[in-house]
Design a protein around this motif. Structure first.
Motif, mmCIF file in Angstrom:
data_model
loop_
_atom_site.group_PDB
_atom_site.id
_atom_site.type_symbol
_atom_site.label_atom_id
_atom_site.label_comp_id
_atom_site.label_asym_id
_atom_site.label_seq_id
_atom_site.Cartn_x
_atom_site.Cartn_y
_atom_site.Cartn_z
ATOM 1 N N THR A 23 0.907 -1.438 0.071
ATOM 2 C CA THR A 23 0.178 0.106 0.081
ATOM 3 C C THR A 23 0.905 1.260 0.061
ATOM 4 O O THR A 23 1.507 1.399 0.957
ATOM 5 C CB THR A 23 -0.972 -0.112 1.228
ATOM 6 N N ASP A 24 0.593 1.953 -1.045
ATOM 7 C CA ASP A 24 1.592 3.455 -1.096
ATOM 8 C C ASP A 24 0.194 4.294 -0.497
ATOM 9 O O ASP A 24 -0.414 5.007 -1.235
ATOM 10 C CB ASP A 24 1.547 3.422 -2.722
ATOM 11 N N CYS A 25 0.596 4.498 0.665
ATOM 12 C CA CYS A 25 -0.390 5.339 1.566
ATOM 13 C C CYS A 25 0.035 6.922 1.369
ATOM 14 O O CYS A 25 1.046 7.200 1.751
ATOM 15 C CB CYS A 25 -0.368 4.875 2.979
ATOM 16 N N HIS A 26 -0.970 7.439 1.244
ATOM 17 C CA HIS A 26 -0.821 9.052 0.943
ATOM 18 C C HIS A 26 -1.223 9.818 2.177
ATOM 19 O O HIS A 26 -1.506 11.193 2.009
ATOM 20 C CB HIS A 26 -1.167 9.453 -0.435
ATOM 21 N N CYS A 27 -1.260 9.202 3.317
ATOM 22 C CA CYS A 27 -1.952 10.137 4.448
ATOM 23 C C CYS A 27 -0.652 11.151 4.897
ATOM 24 O O CYS A 27 0.427 10.824 4.224
ATOM 25 C CB CYS A 27 -2.001 9.303 5.729
ATOM 26 N N SER A 28 -0.791 11.999 5.702
ATOM 27 C CA SER A 28 -0.097 13.033 5.875
ATOM 28 C C SER A 28 1.490 12.498 6.341
ATOM 29 O O SER A 28 2.514 13.028 6.004
ATOM 30 C CB SER A 28 -0.429 13.907 6.943
ATOM 31 N N ILE A 29 1.448 11.412 7.122
ATOM 32 C CA ILE A 29 2.974 10.892 7.670
ATOM 33 C C ILE A 29 3.559 10.010 6.510
ATOM 34 O O ILE A 29 4.663 10.017 6.297
ATOM 35 C CB ILE A 29 2.713 10.094 8.918
ATOM 36 N N CYS A 30 2.698 9.147 5.859
ATOM 37 C CA CYS A 30 3.273 8.058 5.062
ATOM 38 C C CYS A 30 3.845 8.642 3.840
ATOM 39 O O CYS A 30 4.950 8.059 3.319
ATOM 40 C CB CYS A 30 2.437 6.853 4.715
ATOM 41 N N ARG A 31 3.182 9.770 3.220
ATOM 42 C CA ARG A 31 3.854 10.184 2.126
ATOM 43 C C ARG A 31 5.119 11.168 2.277
ATOM 44 O O ARG A 31 5.924 11.249 1.473
ATOM 45 C CB ARG A 31 2.477 11.094 1.522
ATOM 46 N N ARG A 32 5.364 11.355 3.402
ATOM 47 C CA ARG A 32 6.496 11.992 3.839
ATOM 48 C C ARG A 32 7.559 10.952 4.240
ATOM 49 O O ARG A 32 8.871 11.070 3.789
ATOM 50 C CB ARG A 32 6.556 12.810 5.197
ATOM 51 N N TYR A 33 7.275 9.786 4.782
ATOM 52 C CA TYR A 33 8.228 8.719 4.908
ATOM 53 C C TYR A 33 8.433 8.002 3.509
ATOM 54 O O TYR A 33 9.763 7.439 3.293
ATOM 55 C CB TYR A 33 7.574 7.624 5.669
ATOM 56 N N GLY A 34 7.443 7.999 2.571
ATOM 57 C CA GLY A 34 7.987 7.322 1.488
ATOM 58 C C GLY A 34 7.816 5.658 1.719
ATOM 59 O O GLY A 34 8.426 4.997 0.644
ATOM 60 N N THR A 35 6.942 5.380 2.577
ATOM 61 C CA THR A 35 6.968 3.787 2.666
ATOM 62 C C THR A 35 6.063 3.315 1.717
ATOM 63 O O THR A 35 5.097 4.097 1.583
ATOM 64 C CB THR A 35 6.526 3.495 4.240
ATOM 65 N N LEU A 36 6.299 1.887 1.715
ATOM 66 C CA LEU A 36 5.237 1.037 1.184
ATOM 67 C C LEU A 36 4.874 -0.165 2.233
ATOM 68 O O LEU A 36 5.688 -0.862 2.377
ATOM 69 C CB LEU A 36 5.919 0.350 -0.274
ATOM 70 N N TRP A 37 3.610 -0.166 2.435
ATOM 71 C CA TRP A 37 3.345 -0.810 3.648
ATOM 72 C C TRP A 37 2.733 -2.511 3.279
ATOM 73 O O TRP A 37 1.897 -2.459 2.400
ATOM 74 C CB TRP A 37 2.288 -0.385 4.215
ATOM 75 N N ALA A 38 3.469 -3.366 3.643
ATOM 76 C CA ALA A 38 2.880 -4.718 3.605
ATOM 77 C C ALA A 38 2.184 -5.126 4.782
ATOM 78 O O ALA A 38 2.777 -4.881 5.874
ATOM 79 C CB ALA A 38 3.935 -5.613 3.206
ATOM 80 N N TYR A 39 0.986 -5.490 4.778
ATOM 81 C CA TYR A 39 0.150 -5.789 6.049
ATOM 82 C C TYR A 39 0.240 -7.177 6.155
ATOM 83 O O TYR A 39 0.084 -8.045 5.430
ATOM 84 C CB TYR A 39 -1.450 -5.217 5.872
ATOM 85 N N TYR A 40 0.451 -7.618 7.635
ATOM 86 C CA TYR A 40 0.514 -8.668 7.982
ATOM 87 C C TYR A 40 -0.216 -8.861 9.300
ATOM 88 O O TYR A 40 -0.183 -7.940 10.330
ATOM 89 C CB TYR A 40 1.852 -9.398 8.392
ATOM 90 N N ALA A 41 -0.655 -9.981 9.935
ATOM 91 C CA ALA A 41 -1.170 -10.351 11.251
ATOM 92 C C ALA A 41 0.167 -10.418 12.042
ATOM 93 O O ALA A 41 1.083 -11.035 11.705
ATOM 94 C CB ALA A 41 -2.052 -11.879 11.253
ATOM 95 N N ARG A 104 1.931 -6.123 -6.085
ATOM 96 C CA ARG A 104 1.290 -4.768 -7.025
ATOM 97 C C ARG A 104 0.873 -4.022 -5.854
ATOM 98 O O ARG A 104 1.005 -4.046 -4.809
ATOM 99 C CB ARG A 104 -0.117 -5.331 -7.362
ATOM 100 N N THR A 105 1.095 -2.743 -6.515
ATOM 101 C CA THR A 105 0.640 -1.378 -5.543
ATOM 102 C C THR A 105 -0.496 -0.826 -5.412
ATOM 103 O O THR A 105 -1.044 -0.809 -6.443
ATOM 104 C CB THR A 105 1.841 -0.327 -5.906
ATOM 105 N N ARG A 106 -1.106 -0.726 -4.223
ATOM 106 C CA ARG A 106 -2.366 -0.317 -4.111
ATOM 107 C C ARG A 106 -2.200 1.089 -3.547
ATOM 108 O O ARG A 106 -1.397 1.309 -2.619
ATOM 109 C CB ARG A 106 -2.984 -0.956 -3.113
ATOM 110 N N TYR A 107 -2.809 2.107 -4.226
ATOM 111 C CA TYR A 107 -2.712 3.684 -3.826
ATOM 112 C C TYR A 107 -3.851 4.042 -2.724
ATOM 113 O O TYR A 107 -5.017 3.442 -2.999
ATOM 114 C CB TYR A 107 -3.206 4.447 -5.098
#
Ligand SMILES: [Zn+2]
Length: 111
Positions: A23-41, A104-107
């Motif tokens: 997930t290419d998250c564009h919230c106020s913090i993630c767009r600054r970090y430039g992170t791509l998040w993989a979600y796991y339990a 795949r990348t999800r915006y």
């Protein structure tokens, strides 16, 4: 087994399977970090060491702790502050580039 490691190697996260989607998250913090998040339990992620040498950032409605390596500064993962939330985020930017390019990348937009 898939490893995500910060630049200096002090913080390592291991998961059994590569992310299908990041997930290419564009919230106020993630767009600054430039992170791509993989979600796991959380039980599917091994954090090494178990008490990693990270600093933590918490903001807004205080739902997440975002961890970054105290030595090299890489954002490595987030954990939910509410223990009832069965999700954690691993920064897929810390995985091998081949692993990342196979997902795949999800915006995502956010606060
Ligand atoms: Zn580091």
């Amino acid at each position: 087994m898939i490893r995500a490691s910060c630049h200096c190697g002090a913080v390592v996260l291991e998961v059994d399977s590569p992310p299908v989607e990041v997930t290419d998250c564009h919230c106020s913090i993630c767009r600054r970090y430039g992170t791509l998040w993989a979600y796991y339990a959380p039980e599917r992620v091994r954090v090494l060491p178990s008490d990693p040498p990270t600093d933590v950032y918490v903001w807004g409605d205080r739902t997440l702790e975002t961890h970054r390596c105290r030595n090299c500064g890489c954002v490595s993962h987030w954990v939910a502050i509410d223990p009832g939330v069965d999700l954690m985020g691993v920064n897929a930017r810390l995985m091998d580039p081949e692993v990342l390019s196979a997902a795949r990348t999800r915006y995502s937009d956010g606060p």
